[in-house]
Design a protein around this motif. Structure first.
Motif, PDB file in Angstrom:
ATOM      1  N   ASN A  24       0.414   2.392   3.611  1.00  0.00           N
ATOM      2  CA  ASN A  24       1.680   2.268   4.326  1.00  0.00           C
ATOM      3  C   ASN A  24       1.603   1.213   5.424  1.00  0.00           C
ATOM      4  O   ASN A  24       0.748   1.269   6.308  1.00  0.00           O
ATOM      5  CB  ASN A  24       2.059   3.623   4.929  1.00  0.00           C
ATOM      6  N   THR A  26       2.818  -0.263   8.657  1.00  0.00           N
ATOM      7  CA  THR A  26       3.559   0.169   9.850  1.00  0.00           C
ATOM      8  C   THR A  26       3.241  -0.767  11.013  1.00  0.00           C
ATOM      9  O   THR A  26       2.383  -0.467  11.850  1.00  0.00           O
ATOM     10  CB  THR A  26       3.175   1.608  10.227  1.00  0.00           C
ATOM     11  N   GLN A  43       7.873   7.452  10.752  1.00  0.00           N
ATOM     12  CA  GLN A  43       6.635   7.071  10.095  1.00  0.00           C
ATOM     13  C   GLN A  43       5.612   8.206  10.151  1.00  0.00           C
ATOM     14  O   GLN A  43       5.359   8.768  11.226  1.00  0.00           O
ATOM     15  CB  GLN A  43       6.048   5.823  10.755  1.00  0.00           C
ATOM     16  N   GLY A 253       7.895   2.161   4.752  1.00  0.00           N
ATOM     17  CA  GLY A 253       7.688   0.996   5.598  1.00  0.00           C
ATOM     18  C   GLY A 253       8.073  -0.253   4.867  1.00  0.00           C
ATOM     19  O   GLY A 253       8.218  -0.247   3.654  1.00  0.00           O
TER      20      GLY A 253
END
Length: 296
Positions: A24, A26, A43, A253
């Motif tokens: 992911n 972020t 998130q 994301g």
């Protein structure tokens, strides 16, 4: 063997969530103006958070997405090709260091590296892709997991920028630390292990060695595994839609665009630190640290 498959199946939701969490993207700040802003509050900030997010959005299917490639590689290593791992671990722990041992390790290690690259590509992409992976159609599964270039030229998965270097570093670390443990502990203390009175004074040293191994595994292996995930999910020719199984506008994301792709092991580490902070490189460090004790 059936017990191993059961354990892998039970633990797979954690592994799948860990792969998604490590994949992911972020960023700490908005890196590309054209991309939508990231809602920081939404998130997942932990493995448990990612597990809950996947379960809420995708249910049981999402938790077990990628289970078939994982079980396939477990069977491959345990039934089809057990020799490389057994040879490396067996000789490093208990074998005599002669020319034959060196030859076996020299042959087994490259096999392990090649298999690790293949496993990283197929398992990580199977877990993170939004496309459905058919269970009984190998061709459709390959279409979902490989780019058109990779399907025409399978060897290209070995020239994904930085992936081979990351997998090689991962395997060499394992082989090297097993060898170091043999020389520092197993070889030195093997004659005393049967006598409790002789072992007792060594317990603090052994406990210290376990703690040291845990810390070293977490510090060294975790960034390598995060980098392996990031590099393995980058397609060679056509973009692959990644992360949670939701429409692009609702993805966990933003997806990296071409000019931001990682171009190697060092590049990946540098960009992750620069854009997401050191914490992103150490996602799931406790998982890697504990698991590493099984073979280091």
């Amino acid at each position: 063997m059936i017990y191993i498959l059961i354990i892998v199946t039970l633990l797979f939701p954690l592994k799948g969530a860990l792969i998604r969490w490590r994949a992911n993207f972020t960023p700490k700040v908005q890196p590309v103006p054209e991309l939508p802003l990231v809602d920081d509050a939404s998130q997942p900030r932990s493995l448990l958070g990612m597990l809950q997010r996947v379960n809420a959005e995708e249910g049981i299917d999402g938790l077990y997405k990628g289970i078939l490639p994982t079980l396939g590689f477990v069977l491959f290593w345990k039934q089809v090709m057990p020799l490389p791992s057994i040879a490396v671990i067996g000789y490093l722990h208990f074998g005599v260091y002669d020319q034959n041992a060196v030859l076996i390790i020299a042959i087994a290690s490259p096999i392990k590296i090649i298999a690790t690259v293949i496993e990283a590509v197929f398992v990580n992409r199977a877990v993170t892709t939004r496309e459905d992976i058919p269970s009984f159609s190998l061709r459709r599964a390959l279409d979902a997991l490989l780019s058109s270039t990779e399907r025409r030229h399978p060897y290209r998965i070995f020239i994904i920028l930085g992936l081979l270097a990351a997998c090689t570093s991962w395997v060499l670390y394992i082989v090297g630390t097993i060898g170091a443990r043999h020389f520092l502990f197993v070889k030195q203390f093997s004659s005393t292990f049967g006598d409790w009175e002789n072992v007792k004074p060594l317990l603090p040293l052994l406990v210290g060695a376990v703690i040291f191994s845990f810390i070293l595994n977490a510090l060294v292996l975790t960034p390598l595994e995060v980098i392996m995930v990031r590099l393995s999910i980058q397609a060679k020719a056509t973009p692959v839609t990644l992360l949670l199984d939701t429409p692009p506008a609702e993805a966990v994301g933003p997806i990296r665009i071409d000019k931001d792709e990682y171009t190697g092991l060092i590049s990946c580490a540098r960009l992750v630190i620069q854009e997401e902070g050191w914490g992103a490189l150490y996602r799931g460090w406790w998982w890697t640290g504990f698991r590493g004790l099984l073979f280091i």
